[in-house]
Design an enzyme around this catalytic site. Structure first.
Site, PDB file in Angstrom:
ATOM      1  N   GLU A 155       0.816  -1.213   0.000  1.00  0.00           N
ATOM      2  CA  GLU A 155       0.000   0.000   0.000  1.00  0.00           C
ATOM      3  C   GLU A 155       0.853   1.268   0.000  1.00  0.00           C
ATOM      4  OE1 GLU A 155      -3.076   0.597  -0.495  1.00  0.00           O
ATOM      5  OE2 GLU A 155      -4.306  -1.118   0.138  1.00  0.00           O
ATOM      6  N   ASP A 156       1.799   1.335  -0.913  1.00  0.00           N
ATOM      7  CA  ASP A 156       2.601   2.535  -1.147  1.00  0.00           C
ATOM      8  C   ASP A 156       3.722   2.789  -0.155  1.00  0.00           C
ATOM      9  OD1 ASP A 156       1.238   3.109  -3.376  1.00  0.00           O
ATOM     10  OD2 ASP A 156      -0.042   4.632  -2.490  1.00  0.00           O
ATOM     11  N   ALA A 157       3.864   1.966   0.866  1.00  0.00           N
ATOM     12  CA  ALA A 157       4.999   2.177   1.751  1.00  0.00           C
ATOM     13  C   ALA A 157       6.264   1.768   0.995  1.00  0.00           C
ATOM     14  CB  ALA A 157       4.838   1.349   3.012  1.00  0.00           C
TER      15      ALA A 157
END
Lengths: 883, 1149
Positions: free
Chosen positions: B759-761
């Site tokens: 999730e974009d981390a």
């Protein structure tokens, strides 16, 4: 002291002059507020008797300091009566409904009696109807033109906003002004019985009280003055306004006593009315708002209550709270789904009051010894007599720790296992706020399990989340029981699961369960270890030449022995489509007796925001705890699978070969020719007109159809040329991320760009861009993008694409604000409704809104697809297979 | 590309090709050659030149116009007047407290001392008494802030070395002001073009069917005039000076056209159009003479006055408030009448369907107002106020004495203060806010982008969908990507790289050229028509010629005129800023000539007879250093405004030139703005991603200015080892990004690893971070002034005495030196004093129990903000303009990347660090390379940012070959070539490499895509965001927790959060949040009257306000806000009586 009570109701009325005088601590007469030396003047609006406001000051009335003194009202004796703007509407109606001479309600004596009896009965049984009836009586009375009692002809009453009343003779048309004194006199004369008939309770609200003769002066506590850094005092707007009122009032009084001419008195009176009006409400239509010296309109009483930042919405319905924390969030797949990672720095600030008992005294002593700066420690100790010991300033914590005894309360740091509320704004549904179990971790971010991202709608591109620590035991148990994450795996919106696999988990599950996944023993053990399971793997699927296990076998180890399930997988589409057990592509999932027999696990079976999935039935039939455990353990294994296999995305994943490219261009050229034909038909006016559309519109619709088809076909060509195990394709097929359209746009063509559903045409006359000829209706000139992201866009294409993209950005911006407002209105309309024990839906007064909740009594969270019982499922469960 | 048919005189096409190529190769014009042109253009026109040129025009031209507008100041004393003879602009200076004038002021000193960088303005005034002139005196009239690097700024002439000596960054382009020590810019304002008639449909539901609007404006004075066509076919004019609407015929008559025929001819000689006026003539048949018409207008404004004065008043209004741009003298009335006639003509044509509605979003109808225009607006008002004051002062003095010394009565602070106030707050005349803004100094790019911003005055609260759209005419003028997300989306725009804004050419010059080309003046044509010397038949083939929106005459052959004008411009006979456009349809034949200021122009290669005019030789000359203007003078490159572009057919590449082509694009990537130009391979990204990157580039930490050590910004960040991106775009070097970059090249692997990058981390290499990757410093400035108060009291900077009021405890002052200021390089934390300061006691605040006023000095030290730590970096001591000592302390904090810090690539891919993994646990390649960053493959498919993948690959090649890769959109190095180069270096050509799991040492099943991507550290760091509160400060009024992290505030448990708890059915939690953990209080309520009472501490009884000690009071726990509400309601005269009941009442039905 008497027993503590609670407020059960508020009865509203109007303050009478007697009450105002009675509760007044001081009569305010002096417009000056401070002496030269800065002490507040007596008899001014800052009189100390109005309540203590300075720290350390003792109230002369009640002897309390700022903490205990609630403030005391004062009063201003108005030289002449002044209308209260808030009641102008009522005054207007009363004047119209009563006789101008005798002030009786203009209802004939016979009707009066009849109405009274009727109303009495109505009040008993149908209080709501009684209200309507009283309103009806009032309207009746207002229509009467001749008094049934004294026979006086009734003049017309006119209201000139905001507070001036006129009487107009219906025949001559002359207008006479009614001043506040006259108005008050008339109101005074209305008899109590008449008032009761039109809904007034004369004990609490006599109508003449709507005209002030005495003005209450609010205590200083509600209008504190602020000291600016330079030491200059700045008064609250209300104080300013009060000073204006006192000054005008005193001048008016002087004029009256000195017998000044009527015009001057009237002017002064008018001014007093203006000041009182703006003091009550500075946004009354029809008069200029009172302004500060800088030109800023003053914030007076009504402004304090109204609007988003007003008392109701800003301080009562929502307020700032203690024991709260906020920081950036980051992922942690090694937490349980119901946990939240809390940074130690935050855990040391947020505390939980824990009562000392014989069973926890040693532990709490340890916390006290650790003190406020060492986690786990404690920040305060509260002794049984209510003294708070701040451990920051305690030299000898040892003695404090020693002194602990049952009855003491220790405000200890947050520690593992505490329950807290975790929340991401905007809180659009109840899953935006759930109860999590604390896990104190190093770092500065809140850590959360990835499976709970969907309910919060959170991602990790810089989102921040809030955390609240409930302080009372009952609140904590509610958090633990009602708000825990497991209880919200199923959403009340449609009964499907909202907490489930995303991204890596889905890709991982897919790779683990595909047919080609055969694992050796050490690999199996590695995977089981990742899930934290110490268990002997089952009999291997392949014994020779090596012992090999299938991925499905491993997954089966985590399923209950009697679990049955069958359903389609996400990859079941296109040429991989399967509708039943006879599936060649492994796209139909079958679990029998706890064994995953066929089918791959992907978004449809274990993903978030899915209905009727494997995870759904698991949670439903074996309890949410089983579902939660499944996610905690198996999901980690999926990650491990992905690490072992290696999952990436490379540029070539979206590249197609020359042949494909050629075919796509060929396809597009054909589409352009079709468009050209359409245009030719249009020019010759031979084009078939779409019903309800003009010729031009029909042309556009037809062109859009042709071009959309071209794009879809190009997508099919591209997709057919991609390797099925191509990373991007896998993500799209399994539902982990992206879709076929994304693949099409990356590999084949972007297709037609649109703005508000039309091809792009705004710009120069007859053309969007000067790179095309005027009146070019062809595909390219109106925003068809031939290229794909892989080949790159040409300048004009990029511009057209940006125009389409801009619309999306604007849309999101505009939509969020509008839907937010919509949500607020809906929530406020529905907030009081509840389902009673008899399954009726009722409002706060107990009136029935719906006789059976949802017309079927079905709770969506418990009823799959709106049905109370899923017979097929029951049959399957009992027989071990469907039918 | 052939036409299909001719419909209504217009050719209809449906082109089917050629298929557009993203990266066409041109033999005729190599990309390097094209680049040379645009490079020369930007070097000459500059990044902030538009502001500077505008300001220069203000100083050199506009200032004079405003001052000399009314040089004679009449006074009320007969025969006595003042005449302004001239004016002079001085040099930057500052008036010190002692009255001396400091002429050695530098911008850096202004920043340090909170001064305004300004020049004085003087006017020369002569008194005239009974026609006898006195001596001329030069009087100072005030100070005007000056623009850095403008013509009157000494910096502009300095060499780099001199600039460095003065503490300036030599590459600073200027274009901003320094007001009270802060750098401010005047943001360009987009406006509807004035003096142009725009026709549109009337608003739905009104009586108006069609409407024509013109905003007539001369410097600083705007008068909108509207002509409406009503449903009954009549025409009405409205303008602000006269209430209501005036029938069209009446106003024409009032302007001197008495005969119906004259009026009809003023509109058009076309009988079809004249017919449309019939209803109007009937309507106005009562008012037949000029006098009557004037009286009609006069009766609207001068109600109840005599006819003569009504007529006079009407004349005055017509002269001064109707279409003032045509003149304000009685003789201009005919011009105005003809202009109104043209308006009517255009409106009728529109109503007849002969022309379409004008497009308000078309850039031909828009003008950009720059710093000079905005200052002119402000200065005009300020100067008028100054003159009014001067006249008043002089009149007063004259009555007293015979001779007046003007210098004594000129109050200079009027102008100074007005301008300063507007510039410091951003509130312009007319109440427009946000005109001047603090210059964004986050990084180099953000400053430049800020100075090229264009804001639209449309309100952000309304949707305004059309205005937010990307309009075709914005191509090459405004960046298609760079716009903020959220409410300002599409309203705030940024100039494209190759856009420039016209400064304006004198109208007279252009008009003379037009006359010499056979233009027949409008008045002549009109008179001939009236005299019957001309008829419609002959005229119908003529073209109308408009200059800056006003009809100036007719030409017998519009096409020839346009051709000739363009020819003259290309040979340099007419200024290159002059644009012409020819609109020709079945009914319309109009030539528009524009020479006003504020048009966005863009350069294009000229094509004549299907051939490019530019030659190899021109490019060689540019390479040799000849200026870009040479190309304009020689007519090989032209600047086009949106109007002239209507006539153009532009080819993107020389190969596509056909006989109809008029121009060729110079440098397609230059349609993007400053921020979007940093994106390599932008044409491979989905457009919103480019928009996101354009916004994020302005948040990246970097090397914002070379003189950062000397600067006193309130907040600033410096990246430790900023790097030049390995994958370049050509714009980077010319913008100066490569000299002041903001990011680092990182080795990025795209793989699923450990799950900490979902999730974009992103996962970052802990060891790289330890070696200094993405490390930055944060500087915060604390400042205070040692004030002196009237009455001899003063602040003292010292270590406060323990007896001082509000003493913070000994520990708080430990870091102070004897002089009361913190020692340099000392570590300080939240709450510790940086500058010890005490203030004299002020009355009121000390209210000690027994009414004794304690006369103690008060602590007013400056302390480190709550929650921040750092090292004292620099202490600046200077004097303010009032002569007070100013101390500024810069505190530095080291920011090592940690979990939660935000990073972004140049493709709109942002994410926070999810985990820092040590090198030994990171995956590694065969060569032992470990990535600095691991991003998740799932971040890509739905975002479609293939640009990032290409950058990754290109970055890898660049690193291997030791030479930058050019990633300029459309002109990039071929990606297939790069792949091959990779192969040559011994790597797989698809950019993947086999990798080993760092923890197990085992080979990862599939090769991983790994390359080098330029990453930016964004200024959102957890250290600045983490916030927790247990109990703490509360607001005075509501006793609820305070707001904001800096004030140790509580978070808001808002209405929506309340709703979730109600949804959960958690009543105890709800009460706990809303009462216990917020503003719980105990009030005492009287059971008899329901009012709030109290416990009398002196008498030790409970008292009720009504019943006194006879009341029956009960304690009740409520939120304090509720108690407040009750008291507020009571103040309103409402009586809320609280009805009490037992706390634990049994549930009863």
């Amino acid at each position: 002291m008497a027993e503590e009570k609670i407020v059960s109701a508020i009865k509203f009325g109007i303050l009478s002059p007697d009450e105002i005088r009675k509760m007044s601590a001081v009569q305010v007469t002096s417009p000056e507020t401070y002496d030269e030396d800065g002490t507040p003047k007596s008899y001014s609006v800052m009189d100390p008797r109005l309540g203590a406001i300075e720290p350390g000051q003792v109230c002369p009335i009640c002897g309390n300091t700022i903490k205990g003194c609630p403030g005391h009202f004062g009063h201003i004796e108005l030289a002449l009566p002044v209308i209260n703007v808030l009641f102008v509407k009522h005054i207007y109606e009363l004047l119209k409904a009563t006789c101008s001479r005798c002030s009786r309600l203009k209802i004939s004596p016979e009707a009066f009696e009849r109405y009274r009896k009727y109303l009495f009965r109505l009040k008993e049984r149908y209080p709501y109807l009684a209200k309507l009836f009283m309103e009806y009586i009032k309207r009746q009375a207002m229509k009467v033109t001749e008094c049934p009692y004294c026979g006086a002809k009734q003049p017309k009453i006119k209201l000139e906003k905001p507070t001036t009343f006129y009487e107009q003779d219906p025949e001559t048309g002359d207008r006479i002004r009614l001043n506040s004194r006259d108005v008050r006199k008339r109101l005074e004369m209305i008899p109590n019985e008449d008032l009761e008939l039109i809904g007034y309770d004369p004990r609490d609200s006599r109508p003449e009280w709507m005209v002030f003769t005495v003005l209450p002066v609010p205590p200083t506590a509600i209008r504190p003055s602020i000291l600016i850094e330079t030491g200059i005092r700045s008064e609250d707007d209300i104080t300013h306004k009060l000073v204006d009122i006192v000054r005008t009032n005193e001048r008016l009084r002087e004029h009256l006593s000195s017998g000044a001419p009527e015009i001057i008195i009237d002017d002064m009176w008018e001014l007093l009315q203006y000041h009182v009006t703006t003091y009550l409400d500075n946004e009354v239509p029809g008069i200029p708002p009172a302004k500060h010296r800088s030109g800023r309109p003053l914030k007076t009483l009504a402004q304090r209550l109204r609007g988003k930042e007003g008392r109701f919405r800003g301080n009562l319905s929502g307020k700032r709270v203690d024991f709260s924390a906020r920081t950036v969030i980051s992922p942690d797949p090694y937490l349980s789904i119901n946990e939240v990672g809390v940074p130690t720095d935050i855990a040391k600030i947020l505390t939980i009051p824990e009562k000392v008992t014989d069973w926890n005294i040693d532990e709490l002593r340890r916390y006290v010894l650790n003190g406020p700066s060492k986690w786990p420690g404690a920040n305060y100790v509260v002794t049984p007599d209510g003294r708070r010991i701040d451990l920051r300033y305690v030299r000898d914590r040892k003695s404090v720790a020693e002194s602990l005894a049952p009855g003491y309360v220790v405000e200890r740091h947050l520690k593992d296992g505490d329950v807290v509320l975790f929340n991401r704004q905007p809180s659009l549904h109840r899953m935006s706020m759930m109860g999590h179990v604390v896990k104190v971790l190093p770092g500065r971010t809140f850590r959360l399990h990835l499976a709970v991202c969907p309910p919060y709608n959170a991602d990790f591109d810089g989102d921040e989340m809030n955390l609240h620590v409930p302080q009372t035991e009952d609140a904590r148990s509610e958090a633990r029981l009602l708000l825990k994450v497991q209880s919200h795996i199923l959403t009340p919106r449609y009964g499907g699961i909202i907490i489930g696999a995303i991204q890596d988990y889905i890709s991982g599950a897919y790779f683990l369960t595909i047919k080609s996944m055969l694992l050796e023993r050490d690999e199996v053990i590695k995977l089981l270890a990742a899930a934290g399971v110490v268990k002997e793997p089952p009999e291997p699927a392949i014994l020779s030449p090596k012992k090999l296990w299938t991925g499905k076998q491993i997954v089966s180890m985590f399923l209950p022995q009697d679990f049955n399930y069958h359903g389609k997988a996400n990859i079941s589409s296109g040429h991989l489509k399967c509708d039943d057990i006879n599936c060649f592509w492994d796209s139909y999932v079958v679990v029998k007796q706890g064994k995953l027999l066929m089918g791959v696990l992907d978004k449809k079976s274990i993903g978030a925001e899915q209905q009727d999935s494997l995870l759904y039935w698991l949670s439903k039939e074996y309890g949410v705890e089983v579902g939660a455990l499944f996610m905690d353990k198996l999901f980690r294994m999926f990650l491990r699978v992905l690490e072992l296999r290696g999952f990436t995305l490379k540029l070539d994943d979206v590249a197609i070969d020359e042949e494909g490219r050629r075919q796509i261009i060929q396809l597009q050229q054909e589409a352009f020719e079709k468009v050209r034909n359409l245009v030719e038909q249009y020019v010759r006016r031979e084009l078939e007109v779409v019903p309800g559309r003009s010729l031009e519109e029909s042309l556009e619709i037809r062109i859009l159809e042709v071009l959309a088809e071209a794009r879809d076909k190009a997508g099919e060509i591209a997709v057919a040329r991609l390797n099925p195990f191509n990373n991007a394709f896998v993500m799209a097929r399994t539902g982990a991320r992206g879709n076929v359209l994304n693949l099409t746009q990356m590999a084949a063509t972007l297709g037609q760009m649109t703005v508000r559903g039309e091809r792009i045409w705004r710009g120069y006359m007859g053309r969007a861009l000067p790179h095309f000829k005027q009146n070019d209706l062809g595909a390219l000139a109106r925003g068809f993008v031939v290229n794909s992201f892989y080949t790159g866009l040409s300048v004009t294409e990029m511009f057209m694409h940006a125009a389409g993209g801009r619309e999306g950005l604007v849309d999101t911006a505009v939509r969020t604000s509008q839907s937010g407002y919509m949500q607020r209105r809906l929530v406020n309309a529905l907030i009081d409704l509840y389902v009673d024990y008899d399954y009726t839906v009722r409002d706060s007064e107990g009136s029935i809104i719906q006789f059976i909740y949802g017309e079927d009594k079905a709770d969506p969270i418990k009823a799959p697809h709106g049905r109370i019982v899923n017979i097929e499922r029951v049959v399957e469960k009992v027989l071990g297979s469907s039918k | 590309m052939s036409s299909i048919a001719v419909v209504g005189g217009e050719k209809i096409h449906s082109s089917t090709g050629p298929i557009p190529l993203a990266h066409p190769e041109s033999k005729l014009l190599r990309s390097d050659d094209r680049w040379v042109v645009i490079e020369a253009f930007i070097k000459e026109k500059g990044i902030t030149k538009h502001h500077i040129e505008s300001f220069n025009t203000f100083i050199s031209r506009t200032l004079k116009e405003i001052i000399m507008e009314e040089p004679v100041i009449e006074t009320s004393i007969p025969g006595f007047k003042l005449i302004i003879k001239g004016f002079r602009v001085g040099e930057p200076q500052v008036r010190e407290v002692d009255g001396s004038i400091n002429r050695n002021i530098t911008p850096m000193e202004c920043r340090h001392r909170d001064l305004t960088y300004a020049v004085p303005l003087y006017i020369t005034v002569v008194t005239v008494e009974n026609n006898v002139a006195g001596n001329s005196v030069e009087v100072p009239v005030g100070e005007i802030p000056i623009m850095i690097k403008s013509s009157i700024d000494p910096l502009q002439k300095m060499s780099e070395e001199e600039l460095i000596k003065m503490g300036e960054d030599p590459k600073d382009p200027g274009g901003y002001f320094i007001i009270d020590g802060t750098e401010r810019i005047i943001v360009a304002q987009e406006d509807l073009a004035s003096n142009r008639v725009l026709v549109d449909y009337g608003q739905e539901g009104l009586n108006i069917t069609h409407t024509a609007k013109v905003v007539s404006s001369i410097t600083g004075f705007r008068v909108p005039t509207i002509l409406d066509r009503h449903k009954d076919g009549t025409f009405h004019v409205s303008f602000p000076a006269v209430p209501g609407k005036i029938p069209f015929i009446v106003i024409m008559r009032a302007l001197g056209l008495e005969a119906d025929r004259d009026i009809a001819l003023a509109v058009s000689p076309d009988p079809d159009i004249q017919t449309e006026l019939f209803a109007s003539f009937v309507q106005a048949s009562d008012i037949a003479t000029v006098e009557d018409a004037l009286d009609y207008i006069g009766s609207r404004v001068a109600i109840g006055q005599a006819r003569e004065s009504r007529i006079e008043r009407a004349k005055y209004i017509l002269d001064n408030y109707l279409l003032p741009h045509l003149g304000t003298k009685p003789e201009d009335r005919l011009k105005k009448a003809l202009f109104l006639g043209q308006m009517a003509c255009k409106l009728i044509e529109f109503a007849l369907g002969r022309r379409p509605a004008d497009d308000k979003d078309h850039y031909a109808n828009k003008r950009i107002k720059l710093a000079g225009d905005m200052l002119a607006l402000l200065f005009r008002v300020a100067f008028k106020a100054f003159l009014r004051d001067l006249r008043y002062q002089v009149e007063r003095a004259k009555i007293k004495e015979r001779r007046v010394n003007i210098a004594l009565y000129a109050r200079g602070d009027i102008i100074t203060e007005r301008i300063r106030h507007a510039m410091a707050t951003g509130t312009w005349i007319g109440g427009r806010t946000g005109v001047s803004q603090i210059l964004d100094r986050t990084n180099w790019l953000s400053s430049l982008s800020h100075m090229r911003r264009v804001i639209s005055p449309l309100s952000r609260s309304q949707p305004h969908f059309e205005a937010r759209d990307l309009h075709g005419t914005q191509f090459g003028r405004l960046c298609p990507f760079e716009t903020p997300e959220g409410p300002n989306c599409g309203l705030v725009k940024n100039l494209a790289l190759m856009a420039t804004i016209s400064v304006g050419v004198s109208e007279e010059e252009v008009l003379n050229s037009l006359y010499s080309l056979g233009l027949m003046p409008l008045i002549d044509v009109y008179n001939k028509l009236r005299n019957g010397e001309l008829d419609y038949e002959t005229m119908s083939k003529w073209s109308k010629v408009f200059l800056n929106g006003t009809l100036v005459g007719y030409h017998s052959d519009g096409e020839a005129l346009v051709k000739e004008l363009r020819r003259l411009r290309r040979v340099g006979k007419i200024h290159y800023e002059v644009n012409v456009a020819h609109y020709k349809t079945q009914y319309i034949n109009e030539v528009y000539v524009n020479c006003d200021s504020g048009r966005i122009l863009r350069p294009l290669f000229v094509v004549e007879q299907g051939k490019l005019k530019i030659t190899k030789e021109h490019i060689e000359r540019l390479r040799r250093g000849e200026p870009f203007e040479m190309l304009l003078r020689e007519g090989v490159v032209e600047l086009l405004d949106a109007e002239e572009e209507e006539n153009a057919l532009i080819a993107v590449n020389p190969e596509e030139i056909t006989l109809e082509t008029t121009h060729v694009e110079i440098w397609p990537p230059a349609i993007m703005g400053i921020a979007a130009s940093t994106i390599p391979y932008a044409e491979h990204n989905q457009s919103p991603r480019n928009a996101y990157q354009s916004a994020m580039a302005k948040q990246a930490l970097g090397f914002y200015m070379a003189n950062f050590i000397l600067r006193v910004d309130t907040r600033s960040h410096i990246l430790h080892y900023p790097q030049i991106p390995l994958v370049q775009t050509r714009a980077l070097s010319i913008i100066g990004y490569n000299d002041r970059p903001s990011g680092q090249n990182m080795i990025v692997a795209i793989m699923s690893y450990s799950g900490y990058n979902m999730e974009d981390a992103i996962i970052m290499n802990k060891s790289s971070v330890d070696r200094g990757l993405a490390r930055s410093n944060f500087f915060r400035l604390y400042s205070t002034e040692e004030l002196k108060y009237p009455g001899g009291q003063e602040d003292r900077i010292e270590i406060p005495d323990t007896k001082v009021l509000g003493y913070r405890g000994k520990e708080a002052y430990l870091k102070l030196d004897e002089d009361g200021m913190a020692k340099v390089e000392v570590m300080v934390g939240g709450g510790e004093a940086l500058i010890g300061k005490t203030s004299p006691p002020r009355f009121v605040e000390e209210f000690k129990g027994y009414g004794i006023l304690a006369q103690r000095r008060k602590d007013s030290s400056v302390t480190v903000r709550h929650g921040e730590v750092g090292w004292v970096d620099t202490v600046f001591i200077s004097t303010s303009s009032e002569g007070y000592r100013v101390v500024k302390v810069k505190v530095r904090d080291l920011r090592v990347p940690e979990v939660g810090d935000k990073f972004a690539s140049r493709h709109g891919q942002k994410g926070v660090i999810g985990a820092l993994i040590p090198q030994y646990d990171m995956p590694y390649t065969v060569e032992g390379i470990t990535p600095d960053v691991i991003i998740n493959p799932h971040a890509l498919p739905s975002r479609m940012t293939l640009g990032q993948l290409m950058e990754s690959l290109a970055g890898k090649v660049a690193a291997l070959r030791g030479k930058f890769v050019d990633g300029t959109p459309f002109f990039e190095e071929n990606i297939e070539d790069l792949k091959k180069q990779l192969l040559v270096f011994g790597y797989p050509l698809d950019g993947t490499e086999p990798m080993y799991d760092g923890r197990t040492g085992e080979l990862v099943g599939n090769p991983i895509f790994i390359g080098i991507v330029y990453y930016q550290k964004l200024h959102h760091m957890v250290a600045d965001k983490i916030h927790a509160r247990s109990k703490g400060p509360v607001q005075l009024l509501t006793r609820q927790p305070t707001e904001g992290r800096a004030r140790e505030g509580g978070l808001r448990f808002g209405e929506m959060e309340r709703d979730t708890l109600i949804g959960h059915g958690a009543s105890a939690l709800l009460k706990e949040r809303m009462v216990e953990s917020s503003d719980k209080t105990i009030i005492y309520v009287c059971e008899l009257c329901g009012f709030i009472g109290w416990y009398n501490k002196k008498k030790e009884v409970y008292e009720c306000p009504i019943h006194g000690d006879k009341g029956v009071l009960h304690p009740v726990a409520v939120p304090y806000a509720f108690k407040l509400l009750i008291q507020e309601l009571m103040s309103l005269g409402v009586k809320p009586r609280l009805v009490l009941t037992e706390r634990h009442k049994r549930y009863a039905s």
